[in-house]
Design an enzyme around this catalytic site. Sequence first.
Site, PDB file in Angstrom:
ATOM      1  N   ASP A  27     -43.873  32.894  51.011  1.00 11.65           N
ATOM      2  CA  ASP A  27     -45.304  32.652  51.163  1.00 11.65           C
ATOM      3  C   ASP A  27     -45.921  33.992  51.547  1.00 11.65           C
ATOM      4  O   ASP A  27     -45.797  34.438  52.685  1.00 11.65           O
ATOM      5  CB  ASP A  27     -45.529  31.592  52.257  1.00 11.65           C
ATOM      6  CG  ASP A  27     -47.014  31.365  52.562  1.00 11.65           C
ATOM      7  OD1 ASP A  27     -47.863  32.002  51.908  1.00 11.65           O
ATOM      8  OD2 ASP A  27     -47.306  30.554  53.462  1.00 11.65           O
ATOM      9  N   LYS A  89     -53.937  41.243  50.820  1.00 10.38           N
ATOM     10  CA  LYS A  89     -54.033  40.203  49.788  1.00 10.38           C
ATOM     11  C   LYS A  89     -55.453  40.097  49.233  1.00 10.38           C
ATOM     12  O   LYS A  89     -55.653  39.750  48.074  1.00 10.38           O
ATOM     13  CB  LYS A  89     -53.597  38.864  50.398  1.00 10.38           C
ATOM     14  CG  LYS A  89     -53.450  37.726  49.394  1.00 10.38           C
ATOM     15  CD  LYS A  89     -52.779  36.526  50.075  1.00 10.38           C
ATOM     16  CE  LYS A  89     -52.720  35.303  49.195  1.00 10.38           C
ATOM     17  NZ  LYS A  89     -52.053  34.174  49.902  1.00 10.38           N
ATOM     18  N   GLU A 186     -49.875  27.367  46.063  1.00  7.71           N
ATOM     19  CA  GLU A 186     -49.559  27.020  47.455  1.00  7.71           C
ATOM     20  C   GLU A 186     -49.616  25.518  47.718  1.00  7.71           C
ATOM     21  O   GLU A 186     -48.713  24.964  48.359  1.00  7.71           O
ATOM     22  CB  GLU A 186     -50.481  27.792  48.417  1.00  7.71           C
ATOM     23  CG  GLU A 186     -50.114  29.277  48.466  1.00  7.71           C
ATOM     24  CD  GLU A 186     -51.160  30.166  49.122  1.00  7.71           C
ATOM     25  OE1 GLU A 186     -50.990  31.394  49.083  1.00  7.71           O
ATOM     26  OE2 GLU A 186     -52.152  29.635  49.656  1.00  7.71           O
ATOM     27  N   ASP A 208     -55.845  22.510  52.499  1.00  8.00           N
ATOM     28  CA  ASP A 208     -55.308  23.769  53.029  1.00  8.00           C
ATOM     29  C   ASP A 208     -56.426  24.630  53.617  1.00  8.00           C
ATOM     30  O   ASP A 208     -57.167  25.289  52.881  1.00  8.00           O
ATOM     31  CB  ASP A 208     -54.572  24.510  51.899  1.00  8.00           C
ATOM     32  CG  ASP A 208     -53.972  25.844  52.352  1.00  8.00           C
ATOM     33  OD1 ASP A 208     -54.175  26.247  53.515  1.00  8.00           O
ATOM     34  OD2 ASP A 208     -53.299  26.486  51.523  1.00  8.00           O
TER      35      ASP A 208
END
Lengths: 619, 163
Positions: A27, A89, A186, A208
Site C-alpha cells: 500500500d 504521491k 485500494e 475510504d
Amino acid sequence: MALLSISEPGKSKPPAHAVRKRAVGIDLGTTNSLVAVANEGHAHTLCDHAGHCLVPSVVHFAKDGAVIVGDAARNHGANDAANTISSVKRLMGRGIEDIDYDLPYEIVPDPQGGMPLVRTAAGDKSPVEISAQILRELVSRAESELGGSIDGAVITVPAYFDEAQRQATKDAARLAGINVLRLLGEPTAAAVAYGLDRKKEETVIIYDLGGGTFDVSLMRLEQGVFKVLATGGDAALGGDDIDRLVGQWILEQAGIGESLSYSLRNALAAVARDAKHTLTAAGSAEITFEHWTGTLTRREFDGIVDAVIDKTIKACRRVLRDARMTVDEIADVVMVGGSTRTPRVRERVAEFFGSPVHTEIDPDKVVAIGAALQADVLAGNKYGDEILLLDVIPLSLGIETMGGLMEKIIPRNTTIPVARAQQFTTYKDGQTAMSLHVMQGERELVADCRSLARFELKGIPPMVAGAAVIEVMFQVDADGLMEVQAKELSTGISSSVVIKPSYGLAEKDIERMITDSFASAASDKAARALQESRVEAQRIIEALESALAADGRQLLDESEYAALTDGMEKLARLIDSDDADAIHAAAEALNEASLVFAGRRMDSQIKTALTGHKIQEYD
Amino acid sequence: MPRTFQVDAAELESRYKQLQAAWHPDRFTVADDSKRLQALQKTSLVNDAYVTLKSPLKRAAHLLALQGVDAEEHNQAHFGADFLYRQMILREQLEALGEQEDMAGLDAMKAEVSSETNAALEEFEALYGQGQFSEAKQRYNRLQFLFKLLDEIDAVEENLLDY
C-alpha cells in the site's frame, strides 16, 4: 516526442517465473506506506524491530548522497525540511502547473516537460525516483523478514487514479526492481481483506476516508467474481480537513486571527489532530494553544465533522445513482482509512446505508492485507477458490476531434480490460497526416479535460476529404494502463504507441471535472453546437474553394461565380462570431447555392469519365 | 447466447462471469507473452460483448448489423415529420420542467417516455422477428432519440436532486 514511448503492443511486461512464489502486497500511501505478506489465505503486515508497521512515506536526501526512508527521514523534517520529501504521491503523474499549494520543499520544472522535479541537496529527483525509494525500503523490509528475494508484488492505487498516475506508479515499481503482478484499486484490495466468501452474493460499499482523499466504491460479488460497479469520491477531502476545521474553531474560541506563521500553523494542526484523536474514545478534549485553554466536547466536535461527512455522503449518493442502486441493496459497508476511526463518521455512514459498518480490520492496514492476499494468488500459488477482481476506469477516455471537442470512446466505470475502436476520416483533400490527441475526463471541451498524449499518424495515402478512414483503437489493460493504435483502413498503415503521459491536472481537478461536467452540461452543449457549426462552415468553404479553383470558371457564368464567392466571404466573416445559429444558417444557404454548381460538376465528371472509352463497351 | 432480442439477464451475467473467470489476465500472470496477450484480447472482447448485450439499444444495433443493415445511416425524412415535431416539443417541455424545478412533472414525463420506449422496443422485436429489417431499423433510429431523451431527463433530475 517526450510524451510517448513506442513499444510493441502487449510486450511491455517482463516474463514471469513458474515455481512456488514469494509475493507481497504494498500500500503505497500519501502519508504512510505498508507491506504485507500472505500465506495459505492469511495475511499480516510486516513491522520493524520497534513494532512499527506503518512506514511514513517520507524520504530524506543528504548532501553526501545518503538516502533515508520512513520514521528516521521524518525526524529530519523539523531541522532539514528542504531535503525531507513527504506526500510525493501527490506529485505522481502531475505537471508543475498542477501544484498550486505550498510544499515545504522546492520543486522545479522538468526540462523534458514531465512531472516536476524535487530539488534536494543530492540533486533534482523525480517523483517516480522518490516513490521508488519508498518501495525499495518496503521490499527490503519484506526480504529481511522472509529471508529471501521476492518474486512479485501487487501495488495498490486509489480507484480515482488516472492513467498518468497509474503509469507513474508502475514506473516507480520498475525502477525499484519490482515485478508488478497487478496495480489494484485500494477499495478492491480492502474488500478482499475482509475475506469474502466466494459462495456469497452481495453488494458492498467501500468507504475510504484518508488524510487527504475520499474514495467510495460500490462492488458486487457474485459467482466468485468481485466487480466494481461504480467508483467516485473527492480527491481533496479527508482527515486534514477535519483538523483544519477544528483549528478554525480553536482560533475563534481563542480570539486569534487567521493569519499565522508557518510554524504556528503547524502547531495548530498538531493540537487539532491531538484533540481529534482524544475524542475518538473520550467525551471531551482539553486543548491548549498559545495562551488559550478550553474544552472541545464530543457534541461540538461532531458538529464540526458533519461538514466533512456531508460531502462524503453526497459522493456516496452519486455512486449509488451511477450504479442505478438504492441503499436497501447494500449488504455491508467496509471502512478504510485512518479517518474512519472517528466515531461520528462510523455512526453517520451506518445510518445512511442502514447497514453495519466493518471496522474489524485496522483501517490503516486493510488495503495492504488485501493486496497481499491477491499477490499470493497472482504469483501462482493457487488454492482453487480464487476470487476474480474486476476493476473499472475512473474517468472517460477519448480523443480530440475537430474544433477542440472531446469524443468519449470509453466511458468511465467501464470494466477493464477493454478495447474500443473509433473511426475518423480525413478533413482536407490530399491530407497525408493526422494528429491524435488522447484525453481523459468528463467534459465535452478538450480544454477542460486532461491531456494524456499526442501522436501523429503519417503516410496516409492522399485522397479526397473523407475518403481515408482512420481507425483508432484504445486498449486498456487490467492495470488501467492504456495503449493506442491507429490504422488507416484502406491501406493498413498502422501506428501503435504505449501512452506514457507525464503531466496533467491536479487531483482535485478530477473531481471538479466530474461534478462540472454535470453542472455545465448545458453550457457545454451550447459551446459544442458553436464549435460544430464552425467546423461545418469551414469544411463547406474549403470544399467550395477547391471546387471553384478546379473548374469554377468553366462551369459557371460571371454572376453565378460571384454569388458563390460572396456567400463564401459572408460565411468566413461569420465564423469568428459566437452566433451558432447565424453560422449554421449562412452555411446552409451557401450549401444550397452551390447545388447547381455541384450538379454541373457531376455531369462534367461523368462526361470526362466516359470520354476515351469505346462506344461498344457500353452496349 | 441465443441470437434474439430478448436476453435472459441471469444467463448473460452467468456466462459473462464464466468467460471472465476463464480468460482474465489475472489467471495468466505466470504464462508466456502470447498467452497473456490472448487473455487481454479475449477479456476485452468479452467485456465489450457484455456491454452490447446488456443495453437494449446496442443489442438492437448489433442484431441489425448481423443482417447487414447499417443502423446508423438515415436522413431526416426517414423519421417522419410527426415524430420529429414531437421530439422537439418533448425537449422544450423538459427544459421548462427543469427551469420550474417541477419534480412531479419530471416523473410523469419520465414515465411517459419510458412507456413509449418500451412500446418501440416491442415493435422492434416483433419487426425484427418477422424479418422486416428496414422497418426494424426505423424503430431503432427512433429508439436512439428516446434513449437520448431518457438520459437528458436523468441529467435534469440529477441536477434538481443535487447529485
